[in-house]
Design a protein around this motif. Structure first.
Motif, PDB file in Angstrom:
ATOM      1  N   ILE A  95       0.861  -1.174   0.000  1.00 55.12           N
ATOM      2  CA  ILE A  95       0.000   0.000   0.000  1.00 55.12           C
ATOM      3  C   ILE A  95       0.900   1.227   0.000  1.00 55.12           C
ATOM      4  O   ILE A  95       1.841   1.311   0.797  1.00 55.12           O
ATOM      5  N   LYS A  96       0.622   2.150  -0.907  1.00 57.19           N
ATOM      6  CA  LYS A  96       1.472   3.343  -0.986  1.00 57.19           C
ATOM      7  C   LYS A  96       1.081   4.278   0.154  1.00 57.19           C
ATOM      8  O   LYS A  96       0.167   5.085   0.020  1.00 57.19           O
ATOM      9  N   SER A  97       1.789   4.192   1.256  1.00 55.98           N
ATOM     10  CA  SER A  97       1.352   4.931   2.431  1.00 55.98           C
ATOM     11  C   SER A  97       1.460   6.450   2.200  1.00 55.98           C
ATOM     12  O   SER A  97       0.681   7.214   2.736  1.00 55.98           O
ATOM     13  N   ASP A  98       2.412   6.867   1.395  1.00 52.04           N
ATOM     14  CA  ASP A  98       2.544   8.298   1.074  1.00 52.04           C
ATOM     15  C   ASP A  98       1.287   8.820   0.395  1.00 52.04           C
ATOM     16  O   ASP A  98       0.748   9.854   0.747  1.00 52.04           O
ATOM     17  N   TRP A  99       0.862   8.041  -0.586  1.00 54.04           N
ATOM     18  CA  TRP A  99      -0.328   8.432  -1.343  1.00 54.04           C
ATOM     19  C   TRP A  99      -1.553   8.436  -0.435  1.00 54.04           C
ATOM     20  O   TRP A  99      -2.382   9.343  -0.476  1.00 54.04           O
ATOM     21  N   VAL A 100      -1.630   7.427   0.416  1.00 58.11           N
ATOM     22  CA  VAL A 100      -2.762   7.343   1.342  1.00 58.11           C
ATOM     23  C   VAL A 100      -2.758   8.531   2.283  1.00 58.11           C
ATOM     24  O   VAL A 100      -3.795   9.129   2.558  1.00 58.11           O
ATOM     25  N   ASP A 101      -1.553   8.904   2.756  1.00 62.49           N
ATOM     26  CA  ASP A 101      -1.467  10.069   3.644  1.00 62.49           C
ATOM     27  C   ASP A 101      -2.029  11.321   2.979  1.00 62.49           C
ATOM     28  O   ASP A 101      -2.828  12.045   3.560  1.00 62.49           O
ATOM     29  N   ALA A 102      -1.599  11.553   1.735  1.00 68.25           N
ATOM     30  CA  ALA A 102      -2.044  12.755   1.031  1.00 68.25           C
ATOM     31  C   ALA A 102      -3.550  12.724   0.828  1.00 68.25           C
ATOM     32  O   ALA A 102      -4.254  13.712   1.080  1.00 68.25           O
ATOM     33  N   ALA A 103      -4.058  11.572   0.407  1.00 67.88           N
ATOM     34  CA  ALA A 103      -5.494  11.460   0.148  1.00 67.88           C
ATOM     35  C   ALA A 103      -6.282  11.648   1.439  1.00 67.88           C
ATOM     36  O   ALA A 103      -7.313  12.316   1.466  1.00 67.88           O
ATOM     37  N   THR A 104      -5.762  11.061   2.525  1.00 70.85           N
ATOM     38  CA  THR A 104      -6.456  11.179   3.805  1.00 70.85           C
ATOM     39  C   THR A 104      -6.504  12.633   4.249  1.00 70.85           C
ATOM     40  O   THR A 104      -7.541  13.144   4.685  1.00 70.85           O
ATOM     41  N   PHE A 105      -5.353  13.292   4.147  1.00 71.65           N
ATOM     42  CA  PHE A 105      -5.304  14.683   4.586  1.00 71.65           C
ATOM     43  C   PHE A 105      -6.226  15.545   3.727  1.00 71.65           C
ATOM     44  O   PHE A 105      -6.928  16.423   4.219  1.00 71.65           O
ATOM     45  N   GLY A 106      -6.233  15.250   2.430  1.00 73.50           N
ATOM     46  CA  GLY A 106      -7.127  15.987   1.535  1.00 73.50           C
ATOM     47  C   GLY A 106      -8.580  15.756   1.897  1.00 73.50           C
ATOM     48  O   GLY A 106      -9.374  16.690   1.947  1.00 73.50           O
ATOM     49  N   LEU A 107      -8.905  14.498   2.194  1.00 75.88           N
ATOM     50  CA  LEU A 107     -10.289  14.169   2.568  1.00 75.88           C
ATOM     51  C   LEU A 107     -10.698  14.899   3.848  1.00 75.88           C
ATOM     52  O   LEU A 107     -11.750  15.550   3.905  1.00 75.88           O
ATOM     53  N   GLY A 108      -9.826  14.825   4.854  1.00 80.70           N
ATOM     54  CA  GLY A 108     -10.127  15.489   6.128  1.00 80.70           C
ATOM     55  C   GLY A 108     -10.292  16.985   5.941  1.00 80.70           C
ATOM     56  O   GLY A 108     -11.236  17.600   6.454  1.00 80.70           O
ATOM     57  N   SER A 109      -9.397  17.584   5.161  1.00 86.66           N
ATOM     58  CA  SER A 109      -9.477  19.029   4.941  1.00 86.66           C
ATOM     59  C   SER A 109     -10.715  19.389   4.142  1.00 86.66           C
ATOM     60  O   SER A 109     -11.374  20.401   4.414  1.00 86.66           O
ATOM     61  N   GLY A 110     -11.023  18.550   3.152  1.00 81.10           N
ATOM     62  CA  GLY A 110     -12.211  18.797   2.331  1.00 81.10           C
ATOM     63  C   GLY A 110     -13.478  18.794   3.173  1.00 81.10           C
ATOM     64  O   GLY A 110     -14.345  19.655   3.023  1.00 81.10           O
ATOM     65  N   VAL A 111     -13.569  17.834   4.104  1.00 81.73           N
ATOM     66  CA  VAL A 111     -14.737  17.785   4.972  1.00 81.73           C
ATOM     67  C   VAL A 111     -14.791  19.033   5.853  1.00 81.73           C
ATOM     68  O   VAL A 111     -15.863  19.590   6.109  1.00 81.73           O
ATOM     69  N   ALA A 112     -13.611  19.490   6.278  1.00 81.17           N
ATOM     70  CA  ALA A 112     -13.574  20.733   7.056  1.00 81.17           C
ATOM     71  C   ALA A 112     -14.124  21.895   6.218  1.00 81.17           C
ATOM     72  O   ALA A 112     -14.856  22.750   6.719  1.00 81.17           O
ATOM     73  N   GLY A 113     -13.787  21.897   4.934  1.00 79.27           N
ATOM     74  CA  GLY A 113     -14.307  22.937   4.041  1.00 79.27           C
ATOM     75  C   GLY A 113     -15.822  22.899   3.976  1.00 79.27           C
ATOM     76  O   GLY A 113     -16.493  23.933   4.016  1.00 79.27           O
ATOM     77  N   VAL A 114     -16.362  21.674   3.907  1.00 82.25           N
ATOM     78  CA  VAL A 114     -17.818  21.512   3.891  1.00 82.25           C
ATOM     79  C   VAL A 114     -18.420  22.063   5.185  1.00 82.25           C
ATOM     80  O   VAL A 114     -19.453  22.745   5.180  1.00 82.25           O
ATOM     81  N   ALA A 115     -17.722  21.797   6.313  1.00 83.13           N
ATOM     82  CA  ALA A 115     -18.186  22.345   7.585  1.00 83.13           C
ATOM     83  C   ALA A 115     -18.207  23.865   7.523  1.00 83.13           C
ATOM     84  O   ALA A 115     -19.100  24.509   8.072  1.00 83.13           O
ATOM     85  N   GLY A 116     -17.238  24.434   6.817  1.00 80.80           N
ATOM     86  CA  GLY A 116     -17.178  25.890   6.681  1.00 80.80           C
ATOM     87  C   GLY A 116     -18.400  26.451   5.977  1.00 80.80           C
ATOM     88  O   GLY A 116     -18.897  27.519   6.330  1.00 80.80           O
ATOM     89  N   VAL A 117     -18.896  25.719   4.968  1.00 82.27           N
ATOM     90  CA  VAL A 117     -20.105  26.168   4.273  1.00 82.27           C
ATOM     91  C   VAL A 117     -21.259  26.274   5.266  1.00 82.27           C
ATOM     92  O   VAL A 117     -22.014  27.251   5.280  1.00 82.27           O
ATOM     93  N   VAL A 118     -21.351  25.260   6.137  1.00 85.57           N
ATOM     94  CA  VAL A 118     -22.409  25.265   7.134  1.00 85.57           C
ATOM     95  C   VAL A 118     -22.219  26.421   8.112  1.00 85.57           C
ATOM     96  O   VAL A 118     -23.160  27.141   8.445  1.00 85.57           O
ATOM     97  N   LEU A 119     -20.974  26.609   8.562  1.00 89.89           N
ATOM     98  CA  LEU A 119     -20.720  27.668   9.537  1.00 89.89           C
ATOM     99  C   LEU A 119     -21.025  29.050   8.967  1.00 89.89           C
ATOM    100  O   LEU A 119     -21.409  29.956   9.694  1.00 89.89           O
ATOM    101  N   SER A 120     -20.862  29.199   7.647  1.00 85.10           N
ATOM    102  CA  SER A 120     -21.151  30.503   7.048  1.00 85.10           C
ATOM    103  C   SER A 120     -22.612  30.887   7.250  1.00 85.10           C
ATOM    104  O   SER A 120     -22.962  32.054   7.185  1.00 85.10           O
ATOM    105  N   GLN A 121     -23.461  29.903   7.520  1.00 87.71           N
ATOM    106  CA  GLN A 121     -24.873  30.185   7.757  1.00 87.71           C
ATOM    107  C   GLN A 121     -25.162  30.509   9.217  1.00 87.71           C
ATOM    108  O   GLN A 121     -26.235  30.966   9.555  1.00 87.71           O
ATOM    109  N   LEU A 122     -24.201  30.219  10.074  1.00 87.31           N
ATOM    110  CA  LEU A 122     -24.468  30.372  11.501  1.00 87.31           C
ATOM    111  C   LEU A 122     -23.703  31.518  12.131  1.00 87.31           C
ATOM    112  O   LEU A 122     -24.136  32.115  13.086  1.00 87.31           O
TER     113      LEU A 122
END
Lengths: 427, 556
Positions: free
Chosen positions: B448-475
């Motif tokens: 398993i390419k752990s480097d690639w997994v790390d990048a994808a994981t971090f991107g996923l986590g950050s992306g979800v944080a971005g989605v949370a930001g959309v919600v927070l913009s309403q509050l």
């Protein structure tokens, strides 16, 4: 290593140049002590720009006493203890003749001991809780009797409110103001059961429970009003929640003391229409001075959408007064200017005259405005005359006998009229 | 006298209108019926009347509605409430002005729907009203609306009369009750009349009224009952009064019981909704923190970027505000995810295994991102509009309502949660992520390419944080400090729930939210926060790995 050398060399050159420059031009130094980073940057950056604009205009008009003004801008970074350090830097190192600065009360309280120790001069342009009068500070913002009390009177007389919610952020200004208001309301016969006090932390964003409590409190059949000393950022989610829970300004009006044009400029004001604010200045007031001020502000800042607000007017008045006092005294010496300032009168921006009183507070008109769809305020009530700022509230047992008078023979910030003694406890 | 004055005033107006050639002339309107003539006459008095005297004039205005044409009166009252009535400074002629393009106002005649050339704001002045007057005007409008053909308009109108009863309003309700077809409206009308009967009826009527409305949750009903009970003499009650008091006490008790029940439901909803915000804020962190062991101090700024993405989208599509949030969700995911991957590739990758340095580096990144936003967008908060469907509330009964924005956010957070759960459980990416998080070396050994997994994981986590930001913009405020306000809470949730456990995060977020909301009415919000924090510290002392500790070799 090479880089380090370069750095040292360039800094030597730079400091040499600076020294040369300072010697060449004999200037009057004006300190600007406003946070340019951190949480308060949002409000204070505007005031820094206002001072710089005033200095630029004054220099174009020939400066003061034939000398050009030189601004010295420092950044206390919304860090309260840093205000004391930066004040010391301005007074001891830069040797400024006057400082315009501070926003929060805690920052002013931090700078105060240094100002008194080094005999500096501070113009403080924001509404505050009172209970203070220092020889070295001139308060150009509103004291509670110039904002809070007239606002409550308006709600009582015009809106017919008999039940009160005092909501505030948990720090010194709301706590003291609410203490004064509670005493005032009680003196008007309001019972304890009809007053609800609520404090929230800075930047509070989840208002559901509190707004729901306010709604329940307000549905007891008596006209209810909210007096809000909620600070800055927490206001927007508060008003949003009010709107979402269906509380309109006609049901439960909210009068705010910290919400001005600037705070509203980052917000969709639809849910706020009709809610109130009490200030001594609104951008919407029609007067020649105000029009000129707004125009020069927009030109200076290069943005047609920027708004003006009350602390800017207070900065404007403070600056004009200082210039007038320096010219009257013929020197920038702090003691001479301090005495010269008392009694100085300059036009304010709402078509009246601001006078500096012996207690270092201004005479100001009190305006109550309703929020409009465009983020501006419409004045619905104003005091017929200007109101003299009261340093010590008459409604608190601990301070009702105190007055402040910095002219001879009293020359005291906390003079007890009953015992005719000066306690010397000025803040 | 009044009559004479008004003739005089209208005389002056028409004279001025004639004198000034560029202005609007009311007298040129072709045929003016009697009703309109009275209305116009009253409306033209508005500019010369002081705010204190306005209520009387408005009452006269409203009384024209009893003449045959009510629509015009209603329109005028509505314009007045909406702040659309202005007068032309030059001749004090009253017009309706609506903000048009380029800071000009479009003027129309109040009756004739005649449009005049747009004028600058300085030429006209608004007719001022205040909250009290607007309340009264709404009462008059409600009275007119009682005979509206739309059911919801009628309900609004009765609610208005119910909360501010007035004689004419009540008599209008009484008159219309017999002809009312709709059951909901009839019931509300009944409650209105019975509440009034409770206040002013005879003894028998009062008892009858109590029997009929003791199930009503309308706040006015309870207030009327409490008031009636308080007004009874405390001692020496007559038999009649005793019966009345007993009936009232029973009814009030039953109403209070119901209100308390709905109060609990409301608090639970508030708790869950606060929990859903915490969940959204923390869930991205669970992934990055849990899988990679990276303490990402810039997580809050990923949310901030998401919120600013919403702002930019609204700026780019000003006509699509209603759909802006739906567009912003994927956009924010991509923006924040992309920035996250850059941070991972550029900085965090080089600091592997050095948690303290990672913490400091990401903290530095968070400051840089804040300053970047300050420079690009200004330090002031930005205005993010709420779409129509996110405002208002779902009124279940008079004492229980759920605000739409919180309701949608609660549902949305659960949606995001289950989507992430599916990604981690069912996709090959999820499998790799779980493998790496449990035993990095072993996973690498299994190609398993752990480097690639790390990048994808971090991107996923950050992306979800971005989605949370959309919600927070309403509050909350969309400003450079947005992320800072939520970063601490996010870490609390993750630590409480157990590092790396999605279910743990869900339970932790919801329970922290609920605990907070149940404490808030008792202790106040400042102390509630402190109690939660202290409680959490004690909990962590007992169970250092949180509610749902992760199993695996890496966790040893």
């Amino acid at each position: 290593m090479k880089f380090k050398k370069l750095l040292v060399a360039s800094s030597i050159v730079a400091s040499g140049l600076m020294a040369n420059f300072a010697n060449a031009a004999d200037t009057i130094k004006v300190g600007v002590l406003h946070s340019l980073s951190g949480t308060m940057a949002i409000s204070e950056t505007t005031l820094k720009d206002t001072v710089l604009m005033m200095i630029e205009e004054q220099n174009k008009a020939g400066g003061v006493l034939g000398k050009q003004l030189e601004p010295v801008v420092v950044d206390p970074a919304s860090n309260w203890p840093l205000f004391a350090e930066k004040t010391r830097e301005l007074l001891a190192k830069e040797k400024v003749d006057v400082i315009f600065g501070c926003w929060t009360s805690v920052s002013r309280k931090s700078a105060l001991p240094v100002l008194e120790e080094l005999n500096g001069l501070l113009f403080y342009p924001v509404q505050y809780e009172g209970e203070e009068s220092s020889k070295n500070v001139f308060y150009t913002g509103a004291a509670p009797n110039q904002q809070a009390i007239p606002a409550v009177d308006y709600l009582m007389e015009e809106i017919g409110a008999t039940r009160w919610v005092l909501a505030g952020t948990d720090y010194v200004y709301p706590r003291t103001t609410n203490k004064i208001l509670k005493a005032y309301l009680k003196s008007k016969g309001v019972k304890d059961a009809d007053i609800m006090v609520n404090y929230t932390p800075f930047g509070h964003s989840d208002w559901q429970g509190i707004v729901s409590d306010i709604k329940k409190f307000g549905s007891a059949g008596k006209k209810t009003a909210v007096v809000s000393t909620i600070n800055g950022d927490a206001n927007i989610p508060f008003y949003k929640e009010l709107g979402n829970q269906g509380i309109s300004a006609e049901d439960i009006p909210v009068v705010a003391f910290s919400v001005g044009e600037e705070e509203l400029s980052g917000f969709d004001t639809k849910p706020l229409i009709g809610h109130l604010a009490a200030w001594n200045y609104f951008q919407s007031v029609e007067s020649d001075e105000n029009e000129a001020f707004i125009a020069s502000w927009k030109k200076y800042i290069g943005d047609d959408k920027r708004v003006t607000n009350d602390p800017m007017e207070a900065t404007y008045i403070g600056f004009k007064m200082w210039v007038k006092a320096v010219e009257k005294a013929g020197t920038t010496d702090v003691d001479a200017v301090e005495q010269a300032l008392i009694g100085v009168a300059v036009p304010n921006l709402t078509g009246g005259i601001a006078v500096m009183n012996p207690n270092h507070h201004l005479s100001k008109p009190v305006l109550i405005g309703e929020i409009q769809a465009d983020g501006q305020f419409e004045v619905v009530s104003s005091t017929p005359d200007t109101v003299i700022g009261d340093a010590w509230s008459d409604f608190l047992p601990s301070s009702k006998n105190l007055i402040s008078d910095w002219t001879a023979p009293i020359e005291c910030g906390s003079f007890d009229v009953k015992t005719a003694k000066c306690s010397g406890q000025n803040f | 006298m009044m009559r004479l004055l008004s003739v005089l005033i209208s005389g002056i107006i028409s004279w001025q209108a004639l004198a000034n050639d560029q202005v609007i002339n009311a007298d040129t309107a072709p045929t003016v019926d009697k009703h309109s003539a009275v209305l116009i006459e009253l409306v033209q008095k508005l500019p010369v009347t002081k705010l204190k005297k306005l209520p009387v004039l408005v009452e006269q205005l409203a009384s024209t509605a009893t003449l045959k044409n009510t629509k015009k009166t209603r329109d005028v009252l509505q314009y007045l409430v909406d702040g659309e009535l202005y007068y032309i400074k030059a001749n004090k002629h009253v017009v309706r002005a609506v903000n048009g393009e380029n800071k000009t106002y479009t003027l129309t005649d109040i009756l004739a729907d005649e449009t005049f050339a747009p004028v600058n704001k300085s030429k006209i002045k608004k007719i001022k009203t205040n909250n009290r007057l607007r309340g009264e005007i709404r009462g008059y409008i409600a009275k007119i609306d009682l005979s509206s053909s739309d059911k919801n308009t009628r309900i609004d109108a009765i609610n208005q009369i119910l909360s501010n009863p007035s004689k004419p309003g009540l008599s209008a309700v009484r008159a219309l009750l017999a002809t009312e077809q709709n059951d909901d409206v009839r019931e509300l009308m009944n409650v209105t009349l019975l509440t009034e009967q409770l206040k002013h009826g005879s003894h028998a009527e009062k008892i009858a009224a109590i029997k009929q409305i003791e199930d009503s949750l309308q706040p006015v009903v309870k207030n009327a009952m409490t008031q009636l009970l308080d007004n009874l003499p405390t001692n020496n009650k007559s038999t009649e009064e005793k019966i009345l008091a007993a009936n009232l006490t029973k009814a009030i008790k039953s109403i209070d019981g119901k209100r308390d029940l709905f109060g609990y439901l409301e608090t639970i909803f508030f708790g869950l909704s606060l929990g859903s915000v915490l969940l959204l804020a923390a869930i991205g962190l669970t992934i990055t923190f849990g899988v990679m062991g990276v303490i990402n101090m810039a997580h809050g700024e990923m949310m901030m970027l998401g919120a600013y993405t919403t702002y930019v989208i609204q700026l780019a599509f000003p006509n699509l505000i209603e759909y802006s949030l739906l567009m912003a969700v994927p956009a924010a995911f991509l923006v924040s995810g992309f920035v996250g991957i850059i941070i991972e590739r550029g900085v965090i990758r080089h600091l592997k295994g050095r948690p303290l340095e990672t913490l400091l580096a990401t903290f530095g990144i968070s400051l840089m991102l804040q300053q970047l936003v300050r420079t690009v967008f200004s330090p002031l908060n930005r205005q993010v509009q709420a779409p129509e469907w996110m405002t208002g509330s779902l009124q279940i009964n008079p004492v229980f309502a759920l605000t739409y924005n919180r309701l949608y956010i609660l549902l949305f957070s659960l949606l995001v949660f289950f989507a992430l759960l599916m990604i981690l459980k069912k996709t090959s990416l999820g499998l790799h992520v779980r493998a790496v998080s449990q035993d990095r070396e072993m996973a690498r050994a299994l190609s398993i390419k752990s480097d690639w997994v790390d990048a994808a994981t971090f991107g996923l986590g950050s992306g979800v944080a971005g989605v949370a930001g959309v919600v927070l913009s309403q509050l909350t405020n969309v400003g450079p400090n947005l992320g800072q306000a939520y970063i601490i809470d996010s870490f609390l949730v993750v630590v409480f729930g157990g590092v790396g456990s999605l279910w743990g995060t869900l339970v932790a977020a919801m329970s922290l939210g609920s605990i907070n909301k149940f404490l808030e009415p008792i202790t106040g919000s400042v102390l509630a926060n402190i109690i939660v924090l202290v409680g959490l510290v004690l909990f962590i002392q007992k169970r250092p790995k949180g509610l749902f500790p992760q199993k695996g070799r890496a966790s040893d």
